[in-house]
Design an enzyme around this catalytic site. Structure first.
Site, short mmCIF file in Angstrom:
data_model
loop_
_atom_site.label_atom_id
_atom_site.label_comp_id
_atom_site.label_asym_id
_atom_site.label_seq_id
_atom_site.Cartn_x
_atom_site.Cartn_y
_atom_site.Cartn_z
N CYS A 69 -3.03 30.54 -7.49
CA CYS A 69 -3.63 29.37 -8.14
C CYS A 69 -4.26 28.40 -7.13
O CYS A 69 -4.88 27.41 -7.52
CB CYS A 69 -2.60 28.64 -9.00
N LYS A 104 28.28 49.24 1.10
CA LYS A 104 27.29 50.29 1.33
C LYS A 104 27.32 50.80 2.77
O LYS A 104 27.66 50.06 3.69
CB LYS A 104 25.89 49.73 1.05
N LYS A 108 32.01 56.04 -2.67
CA LYS A 108 31.11 55.81 -3.80
C LYS A 108 30.16 57.01 -3.88
O LYS A 108 29.25 57.15 -3.06
CB LYS A 108 30.34 54.51 -3.59
N GLU A 115 31.95 60.12 -12.09
CA GLU A 115 30.59 60.41 -11.65
C GLU A 115 30.25 61.89 -11.84
O GLU A 115 31.04 62.77 -11.49
CB GLU A 115 30.51 60.06 -10.15
N LEU A 163 28.31 47.20 -9.94
CA LEU A 163 29.12 46.55 -8.91
C LEU A 163 28.25 45.71 -8.01
O LEU A 163 27.10 46.04 -7.77
CB LEU A 163 29.80 47.61 -8.04
N ASP A 180 6.01 58.72 -22.40
CA ASP A 180 7.09 58.52 -23.36
C ASP A 180 6.57 58.11 -24.73
O ASP A 180 7.11 58.50 -25.76
CB ASP A 180 8.09 57.48 -22.84
N LYS A 191 38.55 48.31 -4.94
CA LYS A 191 39.03 47.73 -6.19
C LYS A 191 40.38 47.08 -5.92
O LYS A 191 41.22 47.68 -5.23
CB LYS A 191 39.23 48.83 -7.24
S1 IVH Z 1 34.06 51.84 -10.52
C1 IVH Z 1 33.22 48.21 -13.17
N1 IVH Z 1 34.43 53.70 -8.74
O1 IVH Z 1 28.90 53.10 -8.67
C2 IVH Z 1 33.60 49.34 -12.27
N2 IVH Z 1 32.20 53.33 -9.50
O2 IVH Z 1 27.39 50.40 -8.79
C3 IVH Z 1 32.45 50.18 -11.88
N3 IVH Z 1 30.53 54.82 -8.52
O3 IVH Z 1 27.99 52.83 -12.05
C4 IVH Z 1 32.73 51.57 -11.61
N4 IVH Z 1 31.93 55.96 -7.26
O4 IVH Z 1 28.20 55.16 -11.04
C5 IVH Z 1 33.52 53.06 -9.49
N5 IVH Z 1 34.95 55.32 -7.17
C6 IVH Z 1 34.03 54.69 -7.92
C7 IVH Z 1 32.65 55.03 -7.91
C8 IVH Z 1 31.76 54.31 -8.70
C9 IVH Z 1 30.66 55.82 -7.64
C10 IVH Z 1 29.24 54.38 -9.11
C11 IVH Z 1 29.23 54.32 -10.62
C12 IVH Z 1 28.86 52.90 -10.97
C13 IVH Z 1 28.23 52.43 -9.70
C14 IVH Z 1 28.40 50.94 -9.52
#
Ligand code: IVH
Length: 676
Positions: A406, A309, A119, A177, A84, A38, A285
């Site tokens: 150390c 997860k 996710k 996404e 998250l 880079d 959420k």
């Molecule tokens: S909500 C503040 N919804 O997961 C709210 N995120 O670790 C954050 N992701 O950066 C986002 N599916 O890339 C949300 N249904 C979903 C999601 C999602 C995938 C990803 C997203 C975010 C990451 C968070």
């Protein structure tokens, strides 16, 4: 310098880049580190900017290898794109819900409704729409600033260019996404380890024509900045997204109760293989937008959402060696060096063994055949040992009782809360006296959430440390750039770029500064609330006199553990020396209250007793949002004492003596134009 000389220098650099590209992309045998690459590329681009006559069609600004480009314009997100928190099991979900109930001062968990959404394991993007037109698209970047990747996003069919639906908000950042479906991924014969990497590589191509060739998709799931939006819940928002022409996730559901979340998790994990793209968990959420707003954000992530997860991928490998790493807080972490294996598309050669107790519990030994697991972005870990395959001569692993760096003694702390000895063993050095701790502290000092110095990552810090250019954090601000430009892989331009980035970061917020010091138990969130309380660096430095430290106990969220850690930090002479030196070189900015003109402007408050339907933490944040100030003692400076159920009688009596106005919850709420 004459033009011929400049041109020769430029062409030499281009030639090097071409060679490295070939080794990286065609032969899959990278010859230099990403960082060095880079730096070289930036030198070429900087030369081109300065001397446009140089531009040549072999330049990395014209022909792109599959390497993410760093040349996009950076743009600040109107609302940060946060990450998250993770949950792995039922207990994590119970804790998550408990925290929410406490914050909102609710008792019945049935009242909490979630939007549960798969996710997707891709790359997030934020699409800015004004009056229905897609005007700009940004990558997540560091969450605060993203890169302008509009042209690349425009190649994605799932992203509408113009939305004419009546109820589409006047201004909105639609977030979602970008990803590649598994079938499409199989058709791309490039050397990407997994669909996510392919999506990322493709999305960040400098040339949108290349992006266009790769079948990227977009699923929308949330929003950032919005003006003129009247939607009340996440599930309604998802319905609206669909009516506006966005793709949404078919498997999203409205769910109540942890038990039902677990059931849905199990079902979806079983269906995972049938879904045409990679998902690595479920995002929960809080459905109601008003509740989301009340819950707000902690340092890096919203309080109203979490990622649950899926269980990990695993593979079998063999432990070649066990190394002990020393972290910046002195923790000794054993790491298994394993025979490299492919786990879910990623080559793994290190696996954490967590701590001494874990090695003892699983009786993990060098030479053992083990199962190694990895989940998403979490560090791979050893799950179990195959005892049948153990060599008869193998010996128990003996954990070092002295610090491998150390040589000082190592100890296990006694945890006052759990009343047990900690599982983690630590070096008793206070900090910079132990070389390994010192370097880790400096790496932390420059990290993303601390000083965040462009071009000064962990690898470069290590390199400068090895060359004795840096021994303590303050050395960063006295670097010898003359020496740096002569180093391998550097040069005048990159040295002067680094000089500029460092200079730029000499102005720093108090909260970042406190966080950067790496005081144990003072993470981002605590640094933030301490900074808010102390207001300026003078007050922070005064803590070294030790007297004022006790006052920090009045801050919500700061307890004995944090206080003791801060005390220890200031007792260490080296730390004081570092602070004095940093103070000479930096300009640490005082905290400016966000909204100075709220309803409670210039008024001070104190709370005593239990309030109805609102937690202490939320009440405080409500006062602060309206420009009021919380103080921790009843004294003449106090304007209002708010009393809930069973207030402390002594506080009420002193307030009466001092003629301080006493408010009950209702009168206080009325001040905020709210009914309590
Ligand atoms: S909500 C503040 N919804 O997961 C709210 N995120 O670790 C954050 N992701 O950066 C986002 N599916 O890339 C949300 N249904 C979903 C999601 C999602 C995938 C990803 C997203 C975010 C990451 C968070």
């Amino acid at each position: 310098m004459n033009n011929n000389f400049i041109k020769k220098n430029y062409l030499e650099k281009i030639k090097k880049i071409q060679k490295y590209n070939e080794l990286y992309y065609v032969k899959s045998k990278p010859a230099i580190s990403d960082q060095k690459y880079d730096v070289l590329k930036k030198e070429v681009l900087d030369l081109e900017n300065k001397f446009p006559f140089l531009r040549n069609n072999k330049s990395p600004s014209v022909s792109v290898g599959y390497k993410p480009s760093k040349n996009f314009t950076k743009v600040k997100h109107k609302v940060p794109m946060l990450s998250l928190g993770n949950a792995f099991d039922e207990q994590d979900l119970i804790n998550f819900e408990k925290k929410i109930l406490n914050f909102l001062s609710l008792e019945n968990s049935n009242s909490i409704e979630y939007s549960a959404e798969p996710k997707i394991d891709g790359i997030s993007a934020s699409l800015i729409y004004v009056n229905g037109s897609f005007i700009r698209g940004l990558s997540r970047g560091d969450g605060i600033e993203g890169e302008d990747i509009t042209e690349n996003l425009k190649t994605i069919n799932d992203i509408p260019n113009l939305i004419k639906t009546k109820n589409f908000p006047e201004e909105i950042d639609i977030r979602g996404e970008v990803f590649i479906e598994n079938n499409d991924f199989k058709k791309i014969n490039e050397k990407f380890a997994n669909p996510r990497n392919a999506a990322s590589g493709s999305l960040r191509q400098k040339d949108p024509n290349i992006t266009n060739k790769i079948p990227l998709r977009f699923i929308a799931y949330t929003h950032g900045h919005a003006k003129g939006m009247k939607i009340k819940s996440q599930t309604d928002f998802l319905k609206n997204l669909k009516s506006w022409g966005f793709k949404t996730n078919l498997f999203s559901k409205k769910i109540c109760g942890v038990k039902n979340l677990m059931l849905n998790h199990k079902n979806l994990e079983e269906k995972r293989k049938e879904i045409p793209f990679d998902i690595d968990g479920i995002v929960y959420k809080i459905n109601n937008f008003d509740l989301q707003k009340r819950l707000g954000f902690a340092a890096n992530a919203p309080r109203w959402a979490i990622a649950h997860k899926f269980s990990a991928n695993s593979s079998i490998s063999e432990i070649k060696n066990i190394e002990i790493q020393i972290g910046r807080t002195g923790a000794l972490t054993p790491v298994a060096k394993i025979k490299p294996v492919n786990i879910g598309g990623v080559m793994v050669s290190n696996a954490t063994l967590h701590n001494e107790d874990e090695i003892a519990r699983k009786d993990i030994r060098i030479g053992d055949t083990v199962t190694v697991e990895r989940a998403g972005d979490v560090i791979p870990h050893v799950v179990s040992v195959d005892l049948k395959k153990r060599n008869q001569n193998s010996k128990k692993f003996i954990f070092p009782t002295n610090c491998p760096s150390c040589g000082k003694k190592t100890v296990k702390d006694y945890n006052v809360i759990t009343k047990k000895e900690d599982a983690v063993r630590r070096c008793i050095s206070e900090g910079y006296e132990c070389k390994k701790i010192a370097i880790e502290k400096i790496k932390h000092f420059v990290s993303k959430d601390a000083f965040n110095i462009d071009g000064l990552g962990k690898k470069i810090i290590q390199n400068f440390w090895d060359l004795r250019l840096i021994k303590l954090p303050q050395d960063i601000f006295d670097l010898n750039f003359g020496a740096i430009e002569k180093l391998d892989g550097w040069g005048k331009l990159s040295a002067s770029n680094l000089k500029f980035s460092i200079e730029e970061k000499k102005k720093i917020s108090l909260e970042r500064f406190i966080y950067s010091l790496g005081i144990r138990h003072i993470g981002q969130e605590n640094a933030k609330i301490i900074a808010k309380h102390l207001k300026n660096s003078a007050n922070f430095f005064r803590l070294s006199k030790n007297k004022d430290i006790k006052n920090l106990l009045n801050i919500d969220g700061i307890g004995e553990v944090q206080i003791n850690s801060i005390k220890n930090f200031f007792l260490n002479k080296k730390n004081l020396e570092v602070l004095t030196e940093l103070n000479k070189r930096l300009s640490i900015l005082s905290i400016v209250p966000l909204n100075k003109n709220g309803l409670l402007q210039n008024k001070t408050f104190m709370l005593t007793g239990k309030l109805n339907g609102i937690s202490r933490a939320e009440a405080k944040s409500l006062i602060e949002k309206n420009s009021g100030k919380i103080i921790s003692n009843v004294n003449k400076k106090l304007d209002y004492l708010i009393i809930g159920e069973k207030p402390t009688v002594k506080k009420v009596n002193i307030a009466k003596d001092l003629n301080i106005k006493i408010l009950n919850q209702q009168t206080w709420m009325a001040m905020l134009n709210k009914t309590g």
